[in-house]
Write a protein that holds these residues in place. Sequence first.
Motif, PDB file in Angstrom:
ATOM      1  N   ALA A 180     -57.489 105.405 -22.799  1.00 30.25           N
ATOM      2  CA  ALA A 180     -57.316 104.044 -22.287  1.00 30.25           C
ATOM      3  C   ALA A 180     -58.268 103.067 -22.963  1.00 30.25           C
ATOM      4  O   ALA A 180     -57.954 101.874 -23.092  1.00 30.25           O
ATOM      5  CB  ALA A 180     -57.523 104.028 -20.775  1.00 30.25           C
ATOM      6  N   SER A 187     -63.561 100.548 -10.308  1.00 25.10           N
ATOM      7  CA  SER A 187     -63.282 101.643 -11.243  1.00 25.10           C
ATOM      8  C   SER A 187     -64.189 102.840 -10.975  1.00 25.10           C
ATOM      9  O   SER A 187     -63.769 103.988 -11.127  1.00 25.10           O
ATOM     10  CB  SER A 187     -63.467 101.156 -12.683  1.00 25.10           C
ATOM     11  OG  SER A 187     -62.607 100.075 -12.968  1.00 25.10           O
ATOM     12  N   ASP A 238     -59.443 111.745 -17.980  1.00 25.25           N
ATOM     13  CA  ASP A 238     -58.380 110.898 -18.515  1.00 25.25           C
ATOM     14  C   ASP A 238     -57.579 110.234 -17.404  1.00 25.25           C
ATOM     15  O   ASP A 238     -57.235 109.047 -17.493  1.00 25.25           O
ATOM     16  CB  ASP A 238     -57.465 111.699 -19.449  1.00 25.25           C
ATOM     17  CG  ASP A 238     -57.022 113.015 -18.852  1.00 25.25           C
ATOM     18  OD1 ASP A 238     -57.648 113.458 -17.879  1.00 25.25           O
ATOM     19  OD2 ASP A 238     -56.046 113.609 -19.357  1.00 25.25           O
ATOM     20  N   SER A 272     -59.667 107.461 -15.926  1.00 27.26           N
ATOM     21  CA  SER A 272     -59.689 106.301 -16.810  1.00 27.26           C
ATOM     22  C   SER A 272     -58.396 105.490 -16.702  1.00 27.26           C
ATOM     23  O   SER A 272     -58.428 104.262 -16.546  1.00 27.26           O
ATOM     24  CB  SER A 272     -59.903 106.759 -18.257  1.00 27.26           C
ATOM     25  OG  SER A 272     -59.935 105.659 -19.138  1.00 27.26           O
ATOM     26  N   TRP A 273     -57.252 106.166 -16.763  1.00 28.70           N
ATOM     27  CA  TRP A 273     -55.973 105.451 -16.695  1.00 28.70           C
ATOM     28  C   TRP A 273     -55.763 104.810 -15.333  1.00 28.70           C
ATOM     29  O   TRP A 273     -55.256 103.685 -15.240  1.00 28.70           O
ATOM     30  CB  TRP A 273     -54.822 106.411 -17.000  1.00 28.70           C
ATOM     31  CG  TRP A 273     -54.638 106.715 -18.445  1.00 28.70           C
ATOM     32  CD1 TRP A 273     -54.841 107.914 -19.065  1.00 28.70           C
ATOM     33  CD2 TRP A 273     -54.225 105.810 -19.477  1.00 28.70           C
ATOM     34  NE1 TRP A 273     -54.586 107.809 -20.409  1.00 28.70           N
ATOM     35  CE2 TRP A 273     -54.205 106.536 -20.696  1.00 28.70           C
ATOM     36  CE3 TRP A 273     -53.876 104.465 -19.491  1.00 28.70           C
ATOM     37  CZ2 TRP A 273     -53.839 105.959 -21.898  1.00 28.70           C
ATOM     38  CZ3 TRP A 273     -53.510 103.892 -20.701  1.00 28.70           C
ATOM     39  CH2 TRP A 273     -53.497 104.628 -21.876  1.00 28.70           C
ATOM     40  N   TYR A 283     -57.903 101.736 -15.147  1.00 28.62           N
ATOM     41  CA  TYR A 283     -57.343 100.697 -16.021  1.00 28.62           C
ATOM     42  C   TYR A 283     -56.137 100.032 -15.361  1.00 28.62           C
ATOM     43  O   TYR A 283     -56.006  98.794 -15.367  1.00 28.62           O
ATOM     44  CB  TYR A 283     -56.944 101.331 -17.358  1.00 28.62           C
ATOM     45  CG  TYR A 283     -56.498 100.337 -18.405  1.00 28.62           C
ATOM     46  CD1 TYR A 283     -57.418  99.702 -19.226  1.00 28.62           C
ATOM     47  CD2 TYR A 283     -55.148 100.051 -18.588  1.00 28.62           C
ATOM     48  CE1 TYR A 283     -57.007  98.796 -20.202  1.00 28.62           C
ATOM     49  CE2 TYR A 283     -54.725  99.154 -19.553  1.00 28.62           C
ATOM     50  CZ  TYR A 283     -55.662  98.530 -20.365  1.00 28.62           C
ATOM     51  OH  TYR A 283     -55.255  97.631 -21.316  1.00 28.62           O
ATOM     52  N   ALA A 284     -55.268 100.849 -14.766  1.00 27.93           N
ATOM     53  CA  ALA A 284     -54.072 100.298 -14.116  1.00 27.93           C
ATOM     54  C   ALA A 284     -54.445  99.431 -12.913  1.00 27.93           C
ATOM     55  O   ALA A 284     -53.865  98.359 -12.703  1.00 27.93           O
ATOM     56  CB  ALA A 284     -53.150 101.437 -13.685  1.00 27.93           C
ATOM     57  N   ALA A 327     -61.786 101.090 -18.099  1.00 23.96           N
ATOM     58  CA  ALA A 327     -61.520 102.414 -18.677  1.00 23.96           C
ATOM     59  C   ALA A 327     -62.794 103.239 -18.801  1.00 23.96           C
ATOM     60  O   ALA A 327     -62.823 104.424 -18.419  1.00 23.96           O
ATOM     61  CB  ALA A 327     -60.858 102.255 -20.043  1.00 23.96           C
ATOM     62  N   ASN A 355     -63.741 106.702 -16.477  1.00 22.98           N
ATOM     63  CA  ASN A 355     -63.876 108.078 -16.986  1.00 22.98           C
ATOM     64  C   ASN A 355     -65.277 108.635 -16.770  1.00 22.98           C
ATOM     65  O   ASN A 355     -65.458 109.832 -16.565  1.00 22.98           O
ATOM     66  CB  ASN A 355     -63.433 108.182 -18.448  1.00 22.98           C
ATOM     67  CG  ASN A 355     -64.285 107.381 -19.405  1.00 22.98           C
ATOM     68  OD1 ASN A 355     -65.463 107.140 -19.201  1.00 22.98           O
ATOM     69  ND2 ASN A 355     -63.661 106.962 -20.504  1.00 22.98           N
TER      70      ASN A 355
END
Length: 504
Positions: free
Chosen positions: A93, A257, A273, A276-277, A280-281, A304, A308
């Motif tokens: 990401a 986050s 991962d 992180s995604w 980000y979303a 991101a 993570n």
Amino acid sequence: MFDGLFLLAGGITHFLTPEALFNLAWASLLGIIIGALPGLTATMGVALLVTLTYKMAPDQAILSLMAMYVGSIYGGSRSAILLAIPGTPASAATTLDGFPLAKMGRAGMAMGIATTSSALGTLVGVFFLALIAPWLAEFALRFQSYEFFWLALFGVIISGRLTAIDAPIKGYIAGILGLMFAMVGMENLHAHQRFTFGIPQLGAGIDIIPAMVGAFGFAEILAVMKRRLTPQMAQSTDRVIPRLGEVAKHWKTTIRSGIIGTIAGIIPGVGEDIGSWASYAAARRASKEKELYGKGSIEGLVAAETGNSAVIPGAMIPTLTLALPGSAASAVLIAAMLIHGIRPGPQIMTENPEFVYQVVGMLLLSTVAITIYGLSLTRLLVKVLTVPREKLMPIVYVLCVVGSFAITQRMFDVYVMVAFGLLGFVLREMKYPMAPLVLGIILGDLLDVNFRRGLLLTDGDPTPFITRPISAVLWIVIVITILMSSRRFKEFAAGLFRRGPAKS
């Protein structure tokens, strides 16, 4: 409360010694380099390092492995920003906004923001680790064989569901395959050998370290040699150390986050991962500048990298308190802890409470190390990326072979490593995830032993597996997770939701 603060202070000061700081320094730097080199994953780095820590004191060995883990996840952002190739899957990401920033001539600023975001994400996760781990360990003391059976199955199922979102069935197959491999060897209750096919070496089962080194190390070598990449590197011409205002501006994104990443870490086998995604979303949905995402959004880069990094301490919560790995790398850490005489699980807060806070100290010191390296050696570390991966793979292969052989000095373990490497390569080419496979091998013994022990306690009556409150919650969640993997079920549920309750 004061006891916890005292243990926390002791966990940090325990590693303020020349030996510990030296191990922290080299392991963090090596982790950053491994993470920065595309094709060398964090799990591979930790697995290979385990084989080199047998002669170290337990606390120093785990410190080195933790520093490697933190450094590798952070290091992936270097190549993600400069090459548009994530050094580790956790940095995928980061590529979306990091590389566009680099093409604008802001690579230094992007790497500085990534560094501070990684540090802050780890700190958010560490806060929840220190807060939740003691409570969860106390709660886990209520677990018996029935709950541990469902907990192990839950770990495999949820890992398969979330690491293969587009095709959950592939995640389930990989997890079940791992459980099948875990059944090989002598079972613990009656000392019967199973599925050895007349091979004496299989009587002791499949050792997790050669299996993981093969699945993540040798399989990656084969994948790298198959796909040659000649990326163009963006040049860093601006400052690296970000201004305080640039960091403080995105404090809501950082906290959000960090929490999402921590939750992703707590869920068994999900990994960095997904953290992180998901971060980000969530940041994109909440952003007032959605149009900038994917084109060089600093906010997206913050989300991101914070997400993570927060997964790492989050993953240590179930790892320490339930012996249930929150990520693939933490599965290797469980094996390392057992090798060094540390037994994670519900009893850890009564048998070895100081170790939990030592892990907190390890994570905090590792965060300090990557921050110093990230802000001071960025331009130097960038030169590492100019080394062709194909030239590194022979070195990695030697480490795979030596590491597998060093465990028990048996050539059979080298054969296991090669076999799992070939299997891992084939599965990757078919888009099967590796995390459920490894998690199945780790949790297979827990599932098998507790299932048969529970049946022995009840003279073969399976009722307690279904009726006990915690067991009931776990198996219901498992059933819902499997059903939600079905497109037809989701369409059926969506139809019911749209129609609503029938009118009288």
